[in-house]
Design a protein around this motif. Structure first.
Motif: not given
Length: 484
Positions: A171-198
């Motif tokens: 019944r499962i056709l596919g699975v989205q990888m939502r592990s990374y980024g805000r809402y799991g959409e892959g993007y991170l805040p542009w103004n976050a310092d690159k030393s941040h652990g995110m």
């Protein structure tokens, strides 16, 4: 000289024999030709798996069944929802969704593991991981530090537990990888310092993709939100191929990010990412979700834009939901009566409905045999067929096609599976297929020729072709074959 005269006589005899043979009438194949009537795009939608408008998180904005495919439904869960406490997993809602989908003749796409986002509706990341050594806060949202070995260990445990629970569930056709980024959409805040652990390091980005790939790809198709980061780049190099998700359909500025990646000169392990993105639709589906809210702006153009983008980016899936104001109210009241779908007042114009409905019709594949020819010779049945795909993408599952012959009592007296692979039928390409079936033995008479694309499991129906003549069992009546 005697041998010379003998040879001369033999050559004369052979010459007369060849001449006599060539003058005799030669048997030639007698072809019987059938021309199915192709169903135009303007008619009712052909509901098929792996394409069209899908049910997005319970919503059904376009409601009448003749306008939508509705063969899949989609929902997603945060990491905290799936693992409320360490090593305690909650799969109940996923099981409920799968059961509901089965009752409605649907299969499911799942979005798993979103770990960062606004916490007004509950945490994205489990509370036990919200400690300074495992992540950090940024502008009110908690982000995990995937560079930390313990966080990596816990994600691997989550994925392993999911596979143990659901591997083999058709019944499962596919699975989205939502592990990374805000809402799991892959993007991170542009103004976050690159030393941040995110921010995932290069090695962590590879670990994250491999953690998903090694555990899930043997069982499920994986999709990843398109984003401009090393996680997405590396995912594009994996096989079996990952699908691409774009959560911005209807918004040209955001959908244009696809073009930016296609035109980029990024490489990973010697592989250029641009061509991998540009050609991905040929081997894995482009999964889309409407733009939803994206700040104060005019959203009236999203319906026509979605139609254009479905064509440009070869989209297979279009979300039947997730619209921004003032379009959150559907032209139909699905919530009150999902069966009869009563009409209601809304901000949707007739043009909006037509544009969005057409976006759904265009999405994915639309197969039709345009000409079918059969000939019989020396217990061999030869079938030649011409095909078209009037959609924008192929199907991505191996789906059989079966030819049948039935006698006057409608008994199947012969059938053979076609070697045609529908996955190879790309849009805007004429396709000719030839096949020969051996040991074909039927007495003289007239037989009904049928073509069927049977269900590949008990959760789907036979594939619908864009031709007239479909019968109650899903097969298509092509015509009468005469055998002399």
């Amino acid at each position: 000289m005697r041998w010379f005269r003998v040879l001369f006589v033999l050559l004369i005899v052979a010459g007369f024999g060849l001449t006599w043979y060539l003058l005799q009438p030669q048997n030639s194949l007698v072809w019987q030709t059938f021309t199915p009537t192709v169903i135009p795009l303007e008619q009712a939608e052909l509901a098929n798996p792996g394409r069209g408008l899908y049910q997005w998180r319970g919503q059904t904005m376009i409601c009448p069944s003749e306008l939508i495919s509705n063969r899949e439904r989609y929902d997603r869960w945060t990491w905290a929802e799936l693992e409320p406490n360490e090593n305690q997993y909650d799969w109940q809602e996923i099981h409920q969704l799968l059961d509901m989908a089965e009752q409605n003749g649907q299969r499911v796409w799942l979005g798993l593991g979103a770990s960062a986002g606004p916490s007004n509706n509950g945490p994205f990341l489990p509370i036990y991981l919200q400690k300074p050594e495992f992540g950090a806060n940024f502008e009110g949202d908690w982000y995990p530090n995937y560079n930390h070995p313990f966080v990596q260990n816990r994600l691997e445990a989550l994925l392993a537990a999911f596979v143990a629970e659901f591997a083999g569930d058709q019944r499962i056709l596919g699975v989205q990888m939502r592990s990374y980024g805000r809402y799991g959409e892959g993007y991170l805040p542009w103004n976050a310092d690159k030393s941040h652990g995110m921010w995932a390091s290069e090695s962590t980005a590879r670990w994250l993709v491999d953690a998903w790939h090694t555990r899930l790809s043997p069982h499920f198709l994986i999709s990843i939100p398109l984003s401009n980061n090393p996680v997405f780049y590396y995912a594009m190099t994996k096989q079996p191929y990952w699908s691409i998700t774009r959560d911005a359909l209807g918004m040209p500025e955001q959908m244009g990010n696809i073009d930016q990646l296609i035109q980029s000169d990024i490489t990973v392990d010697g592989q250029a990412i641009g061509p991998l993105v540009a050609e991905r639709w040929k081997v894995a589906p482009m999964f889309s979700e409407m733009i939803g809210e994206y700040g104060e702006r005019d959203y009236s153009g999203q319906f026509l834009a979605a139609q254009t983008q479905v064509i440009s980016y070869h989209i297979s899936y279009v979300s039947n939901g997730n619209f921004a104001q003032p379009y959150r109210a559907s032209p139909w009241d699905f919530w009150r009566d999902p069966i009869n779908c009563p009409e209601q007042a809304s901000n949707w114009s007739n043009a909006d409905i037509e544009n969005f409905m057409l976006a759904g019709k265009l999405a994915g594949y639309r197969y039709a045999p345009t000409t079918i020819k059969l000939a019989i010779d020396n217990q061999q049945l030869q079938i030649e067929s011409s095909w078209q795909n009037a959609g924008v993408a192929p199907i991505y599952e191996r789906w059989p096609l079966v030819w049948q012959l039935r006698d006057a009592t409608q008994t199947v007296v012969w059938q053979g599976e076609s070697s045609l692979d529908l996955r190879q039928l790309l849009p805007a390409q004429a396709y000719e297929h030839r096949q020969q079936f051996e040991q074909f033995k039927l007495p003289a008479g007239e037989y009904e020729l049928r073509l069927v694309a049977p269900a590949i499991n008990r959760y789907v129906r036979p594939l619908q072709l864009a031709i007239e003549g479909q019968l109650d069992d899903g097969a298509y009546r092509i015509g009468i074959l005469s055998i002399r």
